[in-house]
Design a protein around this motif. Structure first.
Motif, PDB file in Angstrom:
ATOM      1  N   SER A   1       0.837  -1.198   0.000  1.00  0.00           N
ATOM      2  CA  SER A   1       0.000   0.000   0.000  1.00  0.00           C
ATOM      3  C   SER A   1       0.871   1.247   0.000  1.00  0.00           C
ATOM      4  N   VAL A   2       0.648   2.133  -0.957  1.00  0.00           N
ATOM      5  CA  VAL A   2       1.411   3.357  -1.196  1.00  0.00           C
ATOM      6  C   VAL A   2       2.924   3.137  -1.080  1.00  0.00           C
ATOM      7  N   ASN A   3       3.357   1.945  -1.436  1.00  0.00           N
ATOM      8  CA  ASN A   3       4.773   1.567  -1.459  1.00  0.00           C
ATOM      9  C   ASN A   3       5.453   1.771  -0.106  1.00  0.00           C
ATOM     10  N   MET A   4       4.721   1.538   0.986  1.00  0.00           N
ATOM     11  CA  MET A   4       5.311   1.721   2.314  1.00  0.00           C
ATOM     12  C   MET A   4       6.188   0.555   2.742  1.00  0.00           C
ATOM     13  N   GLN A   5       6.118  -0.586   2.057  1.00  0.00           N
ATOM     14  CA  GLN A   5       7.027  -1.711   2.305  1.00  0.00           C
ATOM     15  C   GLN A   5       7.155  -2.016   3.801  1.00  0.00           C
ATOM     16  N   PRO A   6       6.060  -2.360   4.478  1.00  0.00           N
ATOM     17  CA  PRO A   6       6.107  -2.506   5.935  1.00  0.00           C
ATOM     18  C   PRO A   6       6.724  -3.813   6.417  1.00  0.00           C
ATOM     19  N   TRP A   7       7.148  -4.665   5.484  1.00  0.00           N
ATOM     20  CA  TRP A   7       7.724  -5.948   5.864  1.00  0.00           C
ATOM     21  C   TRP A   7       9.119  -5.779   6.448  1.00  0.00           C
ATOM     22  N   ARG A   8       9.408  -6.569   7.468  1.00  0.00           N
ATOM     23  CA  ARG A   8      10.748  -6.630   8.067  1.00  0.00           C
ATOM     24  C   ARG A   8      11.077  -8.115   8.256  1.00  0.00           C
ATOM     25  N   PHE A   9      12.328  -8.485   7.992  1.00  0.00           N
ATOM     26  CA  PHE A   9      12.724  -9.891   7.989  1.00  0.00           C
ATOM     27  C   PHE A   9      13.751 -10.181   9.086  1.00  0.00           C
TER      28      PHE A   9
ATOM     29  N   LYS B   1      -0.522   8.119   9.714  1.00  0.00           N
ATOM     30  CA  LYS B   1      -0.193   8.470  11.098  1.00  0.00           C
ATOM     31  C   LYS B   1      -1.404   8.381  12.018  1.00  0.00           C
ATOM     32  N   ASN B   2      -2.603   8.490  11.442  1.00  0.00           N
ATOM     33  CA  ASN B   2      -3.826   8.476  12.256  1.00  0.00           C
ATOM     34  C   ASN B   2      -4.587   7.156  12.198  1.00  0.00           C
ATOM     35  N   PHE B   3      -4.023   6.164  11.515  1.00  0.00           N
ATOM     36  CA  PHE B   3      -4.664   4.849  11.507  1.00  0.00           C
ATOM     37  C   PHE B   3      -4.800   4.332  12.938  1.00  0.00           C
ATOM     38  N   SER B   4      -5.907   3.650  13.202  1.00  0.00           N
ATOM     39  CA  SER B   4      -6.027   2.942  14.473  1.00  0.00           C
ATOM     40  C   SER B   4      -5.041   1.781  14.480  1.00  0.00           C
ATOM     41  N   LYS B   5      -4.766   1.256  15.660  1.00  0.00           N
ATOM     42  CA  LYS B   5      -3.872   0.103  15.767  1.00  0.00           C
ATOM     43  C   LYS B   5      -4.397  -1.071  14.963  1.00  0.00           C
ATOM     44  N   GLU B   6      -5.712  -1.269  15.004  1.00  0.00           N
ATOM     45  CA  GLU B   6      -6.340  -2.385  14.280  1.00  0.00           C
ATOM     46  C   GLU B   6      -6.184  -2.212  12.769  1.00  0.00           C
ATOM     47  N   LYS B   7      -6.384  -0.983  12.288  1.00  0.00           N
ATOM     48  CA  LYS B   7      -6.270  -0.720  10.855  1.00  0.00           C
ATOM     49  C   LYS B   7      -4.835  -0.915  10.379  1.00  0.00           C
ATOM     50  N   MET B   8      -3.868  -0.373  11.120  1.00  0.00           N
ATOM     51  CA  MET B   8      -2.472  -0.520  10.724  1.00  0.00           C
ATOM     52  C   MET B   8      -2.052  -1.986  10.763  1.00  0.00           C
ATOM     53  N   ASN B   9      -2.544  -2.709  11.756  1.00  0.00           N
ATOM     54  CA  ASN B   9      -2.252  -4.137  11.856  1.00  0.00           C
ATOM     55  C   ASN B   9      -2.730  -4.866  10.600  1.00  0.00           C
ATOM     56  N   ASP B  10      -3.925  -4.510  10.127  1.00  0.00           N
ATOM     57  CA  ASP B  10      -4.451  -5.128   8.898  1.00  0.00           C
ATOM     58  C   ASP B  10      -3.570  -4.790   7.701  1.00  0.00           C
ATOM     59  N   VAL B  11      -3.175  -3.535   7.592  1.00  0.00           N
ATOM     60  CA  VAL B  11      -2.370  -3.087   6.454  1.00  0.00           C
ATOM     61  C   VAL B  11      -1.038  -3.828   6.398  1.00  0.00           C
ATOM     62  N   VAL B  12      -0.327  -3.869   7.518  1.00  0.00           N
ATOM     63  CA  VAL B  12       1.010  -4.471   7.495  1.00  0.00           C
ATOM     64  C   VAL B  12       0.931  -5.981   7.316  1.00  0.00           C
ATOM     65  N   LYS B  13      -0.129  -6.595   7.799  1.00  0.00           N
ATOM     66  CA  LYS B  13      -0.245  -8.052   7.632  1.00  0.00           C
ATOM     67  C   LYS B  13      -0.611  -8.432   6.199  1.00  0.00           C
ATOM     68  N   ILE B  14      -1.448  -7.634   5.559  1.00  0.00           N
ATOM     69  CA  ILE B  14      -1.769  -7.902   4.151  1.00  0.00           C
ATOM     70  C   ILE B  14      -0.514  -7.719   3.297  1.00  0.00           C
ATOM     71  N   ASP B  15       0.151  -6.585   3.462  1.00  0.00           N
ATOM     72  CA  ASP B  15       1.347  -6.309   2.660  1.00  0.00           C
ATOM     73  C   ASP B  15       2.459  -7.305   2.963  1.00  0.00           C
ATOM     74  N   GLY B  16       2.653  -7.611   4.231  1.00  0.00           N
ATOM     75  CA  GLY B  16       3.689  -8.572   4.604  1.00  0.00           C
ATOM     76  C   GLY B  16       3.434  -9.959   4.062  1.00  0.00           C
ATOM     77  N   SER B  17       2.168 -10.327   3.960  1.00  0.00           N
ATOM     78  CA  SER B  17       1.811 -11.636   3.403  1.00  0.00           C
ATOM     79  C   SER B  17       2.122 -11.714   1.914  1.00  0.00           C
ATOM     80  N   LEU B  18       1.954 -10.602   1.215  1.00  0.00           N
ATOM     81  CA  LEU B  18       2.314 -10.574  -0.203  1.00  0.00           C
ATOM     82  C   LEU B  18       3.810 -10.816  -0.374  1.00  0.00           C
ATOM     83  N   ALA B  19       4.621 -10.168   0.455  1.00  0.00           N
ATOM     84  CA  ALA B  19       6.068 -10.361   0.374  1.00  0.00           C
ATOM     85  C   ALA B  19       6.461 -11.776   0.776  1.00  0.00           C
ATOM     86  N   ALA B  20       5.771 -12.330   1.761  1.00  0.00           N
ATOM     87  CA  ALA B  20       6.073 -13.694   2.216  1.00  0.00           C
ATOM     88  C   ALA B  20       5.798 -14.710   1.106  1.00  0.00           C
TER      89      ALA B  20
END
Length: 209
Positions: free
Chosen positions: A44-52, A124-143
């Motif tokens: 999402s918006v090329n934020m690349q939230p995955w960390r290995f 910056k204003n995403f709720s914890k739940e929303k950000m959790n969804d974003v990083v897990k979707i994006d991270g799953s694509l990289a995985a």
């Protein structure tokens, strides 16, 4: 350089391998190459939230073993266990990501500034739940891309979801509020007889409107 360019073999020949050649280790240069190829996945918006986190040493695997429930075989025989985390503060790297795009001639400066002005306040204003969804979707694509890249390099993998999610970041010295675990991927030279698994027919899982 990828060793196997047969798309059908890479994708449709992939199996979850649970036992590996414990005497074989993937060198760090190739591991980083595979991670680099995996991170060509979209985000999402090329934020690349995955960390290995590459757990490859005996000490690291000893730390991981109590946290992976019934997946000990993979831990003890794989070349490495890749823990994929999502960075809940991934937006902190936005300036660096977009500035590099400008410096490399991939984006005009005014487009960077416009995009940053659009999405940064939201992120910056995403709720914890929303950000959790974003990083897990994006991270799953990289995985998923990592598993396909690994197969192209001649390795097998096993995605693992059964582990102690609440403990794993802190055990490895990471901030558990910032880094949320998504999946663990065992990787190595396969030493295990696999079999095909059954999938539901597309007609059973698809609706057209």
């Amino acid at each position: 350089m990828l060793k196997n360019n047969d798309f059908s073999d890479i994708v449709f020949g992939r199996r979850a391998v649970k036992v590996f050649d414990e005497n074989f280790k993937i060198d760090r240069k190739e591991m980083l190459e595979m991670i680099g190829e995996a991170t060509k996945a979209p985000s999402s918006v090329n934020m690349q939230p995955w960390r290995f986190l590459v757990v490859e040493s005996e000490e690291g695997k000893d730390k991981l073993r109590p946290l992976i429930r019934f997946n000990v075989r993979q831990n003890d025989t794989s070349s490495a266990m890749i823990v994929v985390f999502g960075d809940m503060k991934c937006y902190q790297k936005a300036e660096d990501i977009y500035s590099r795009a400008v410096d490399e001639g991939k984006m005009p400066k005014e487009v960077k500034e416009e995009l940053m002005g659009l999405f940064m306040p939201e992120y910056k204003n995403f709720s914890k739940e929303k950000m959790n969804d974003v990083v897990k979707i994006d991270g799953s694509l990289a995985a998923m891309q990592f598993m396909l890249v690994a197969r192209a390099h001649g390795y097998e993998t096993n995605p693992i979801g059964g582990f102690e999610e609440e403990q794993i970041a802190e055990v490895f010295g990471l901030d558990s509020e910032q880094y949320v675990p998504i999946i663990i991927i065992a990787i190595g030279k396969g030493n295990y007889e696999t079999h095909e698994s059954t999938r539901l027919n597309p007609e059973e899982i698809t609706k057209f409107k």
